[in-house]
Design an enzyme around this catalytic site. Structure first.
Site, mmCIF file in Angstrom:
data_model
loop_
_atom_site.group_PDB
_atom_site.id
_atom_site.type_symbol
_atom_site.label_atom_id
_atom_site.label_comp_id
_atom_site.label_asym_id
_atom_site.label_seq_id
_atom_site.Cartn_x
_atom_site.Cartn_y
_atom_site.Cartn_z
ATOM 1 N N LYS A 14 -32.696 -12.928 1.980
ATOM 2 C CA LYS A 14 -33.551 -11.918 2.619
ATOM 3 C C LYS A 14 -34.833 -12.541 3.166
ATOM 4 C CE LYS A 14 -33.828 -9.284 -1.135
ATOM 5 N NZ LYS A 14 -33.000 -10.026 -2.115
ATOM 6 N N ARG A 89 -36.208 -1.154 -4.725
ATOM 7 C CA ARG A 89 -35.230 -1.702 -5.664
ATOM 8 C C ARG A 89 -34.753 -0.656 -6.660
ATOM 9 N NH1 ARG A 89 -37.218 -7.477 -5.278
ATOM 10 N NH2 ARG A 89 -35.748 -8.782 -6.382
ATOM 11 N N ARG A 128 -32.504 -23.655 -5.766
ATOM 12 C CA ARG A 128 -33.842 -23.318 -5.269
ATOM 13 C C ARG A 128 -34.891 -23.539 -6.365
ATOM 14 N NH1 ARG A 128 -34.901 -17.260 -3.012
ATOM 15 N NH2 ARG A 128 -35.302 -16.700 -5.178
ATOM 16 N N ARG A 134 -40.339 -21.533 -9.266
ATOM 17 C CA ARG A 134 -40.223 -20.181 -9.818
ATOM 18 C C ARG A 134 -39.486 -20.211 -11.148
ATOM 19 N NH1 ARG A 134 -38.372 -15.857 -5.376
ATOM 20 N NH2 ARG A 134 -37.906 -14.759 -7.320
ATOM 21 N N ARG A 146 -31.509 -10.812 -13.735
ATOM 22 C CA ARG A 146 -31.908 -10.226 -12.448
ATOM 23 C C ARG A 146 -30.710 -9.540 -11.785
ATOM 24 N NH1 ARG A 146 -34.436 -15.430 -9.928
ATOM 25 N NH2 ARG A 146 -34.872 -14.221 -8.046
HETATM 26 P P1 AMP Z 1 -37.987 -11.464 -5.379
HETATM 27 O O1 AMP Z 1 -38.944 -12.466 -4.853
HETATM 28 O O2 AMP Z 1 -37.737 -10.333 -4.412
HETATM 29 O O3 AMP Z 1 -36.711 -12.074 -5.898
HETATM 30 O O4 AMP Z 1 -38.679 -10.764 -6.641
HETATM 31 C C1 AMP Z 1 -39.029 -11.515 -7.784
HETATM 32 C C2 AMP Z 1 -39.364 -10.594 -8.922
HETATM 33 O O5 AMP Z 1 -40.480 -9.759 -8.561
HETATM 34 C C3 AMP Z 1 -38.274 -9.614 -9.326
HETATM 35 O O6 AMP Z 1 -37.323 -10.190 -10.198
HETATM 36 C C4 AMP Z 1 -39.106 -8.519 -10.001
HETATM 37 O O7 AMP Z 1 -39.529 -8.933 -11.285
HETATM 38 C C5 AMP Z 1 -40.346 -8.460 -9.115
HETATM 39 N N1 AMP Z 1 -40.153 -7.512 -8.010
HETATM 40 C C6 AMP Z 1 -40.113 -7.798 -6.675
HETATM 41 N N2 AMP Z 1 -39.929 -6.694 -5.962
HETATM 42 C C7 AMP Z 1 -39.844 -5.657 -6.847
HETATM 43 C C8 AMP Z 1 -39.618 -4.264 -6.733
HETATM 44 N N3 AMP Z 1 -39.447 -3.685 -5.537
HETATM 45 N N4 AMP Z 1 -39.602 -3.536 -7.873
HETATM 46 C C9 AMP Z 1 -39.782 -4.089 -9.080
HETATM 47 N N5 AMP Z 1 -39.955 -5.409 -9.264
HETATM 48 C C10 AMP Z 1 -39.992 -6.193 -8.158
#
Ligand code: AMP
Length: 191
Positions: A14, A89, A128, A134, A146
Site C-alpha cells: 500500500k 482498519r 523489510r 520496525r 498483525r
Molecule cells: P502500518 O504501517 O499500516 O502497517 O501500521 C503499523 C501499525 O500501526 C499497525 O500494526 C497498528 O498497530 C498501527 N495502526 C496503523 N493504522 C492503524 C489504524 N487505522 N487503526 C489502528 N491501528 C493502526
C-alpha cells in the site's frame, strides 16, 4: 474530490503504491502507520500510547486513531482528494470516516484492495524488517498477530464497502509498475 482507500494486508504494498498514486492523481497521502511512527520518533504522548500497541502488532484503539486521522485531514482543506493508507482498519473507523466526509459533503470514491497470499507477505515483511528498523516487522509472531488483527477486524470492511458498491481489488503480485497500472485502471474508471 477523489477519496481512495488503499486496502490490503500488512506488506501488500500500500505504502509503495501510494507514493506513485499521490503524484499521479494529486492526492494527499495519509498513512496512519506513518503518522504514528512520526509521533513515536518525536516522543509525543500519542506516540508513547501508540507504541504500546504497535510493538505487539495490535491495533491502536479506534478513538485515538479516528481523532488523529480527522485532525490530519483538516490540515488540507483545499486538497483535491485523499489517499487513505492503513485507515480504516475497523468497521467503527470506516463509519467514522464516512460520517466525517459526509459532514464535508464528500465521500469515499473507491476502496481498492491489493491481493496477495499471506505466506508471500510474511516473507516480504521479514525481509523489510532487516532494513526498516520496525520492531513489528522483525518477529514472525508479531507479524502473525498483525494478520490475525487484519482477519478479525479489518477483513469485514470488504463487505462494508461492497454493500456501498465501492469495493475493487487488484492482483498485488507483480512489478511495482504493473501494480500501479492495475490500480490506475480502477481509479480512471471511477474518476
Ligand atoms: P502500518 O504501517 O499500516 O502497517 O501500521 C503499523 C501499525 O500501526 C499497525 O500494526 C497498528 O498497530 C498501527 N495502526 C496503523 N493504522 C492503524 C489504524 N487505522 N487503526 C489502528 N491501528 C493502526
Amino acid at each position: 474530490m477523489i477519496n481512495i482507500v488503499l486496502f490490503g494486508k500488512p506488506g501488500a504494498g500500500k505504502g509503495t503504491q501510494a507514493e506513485f498514486l499521490k503524484t499521479k492523481y494529486n492526492l494527499i497521502h495519509l498513512s496512519t502507520g506513518d503518522i504514528f511512527r512520526f509521533n513515536i520518533k518525536e516522543n509525543t504522548d500519542l506516540g508513547k500510547l501508540a507504541k504500546t500497541y504497535m510493538d505487539k502488532g495490535d491495533l491502536v484503539p479506534d478513538e485515538v486513531t479516528i481523532k488523529m486521522l480527522e485532525s490530519e485531514c483538516n490540515q488540507y482543506p483545499n486538497s483535491s482528494g485523499f489517499l487513505f493508507d492503513g485507515f480504516p482498519r475497523t468497521i467503527s473507523q470506516a463509519q467514522a470516516l464516512d460520517a466525517f466526509l459526509n459532514s464535508k459533503n464528500e465521500e469515499i470514491s473507491a476502496t481498492i484492495a491489493l491481493e496477495a497470499d499471506d505466506e508471500i507477505l510474511v516473507k516480504r515483511l521479514l525481509e523489510r524488517g532487516k532494513t526498516s528498523g520496525r520492531v513489528d516487522d522483525q518477529d514472525e509472531e508479531k507479524i502473525r498477530n498483525r494478520y490475525q488483527e487484519y482477519n478479525e477486524k479489518t477483513a469485514p470492511l470488504m463487505d462494508y464497502y461492497k454493500a456501498q458498491g465501492k469495493f475493487y481489488s487488484v492482483d498485488g503480485i507483480g512489478s511495482i509498475n504493473e501494480i500501479t497500472e492495475r490500480l490506475s485502471l480502477v481509479i480512471d474508471k471511477i474518476k
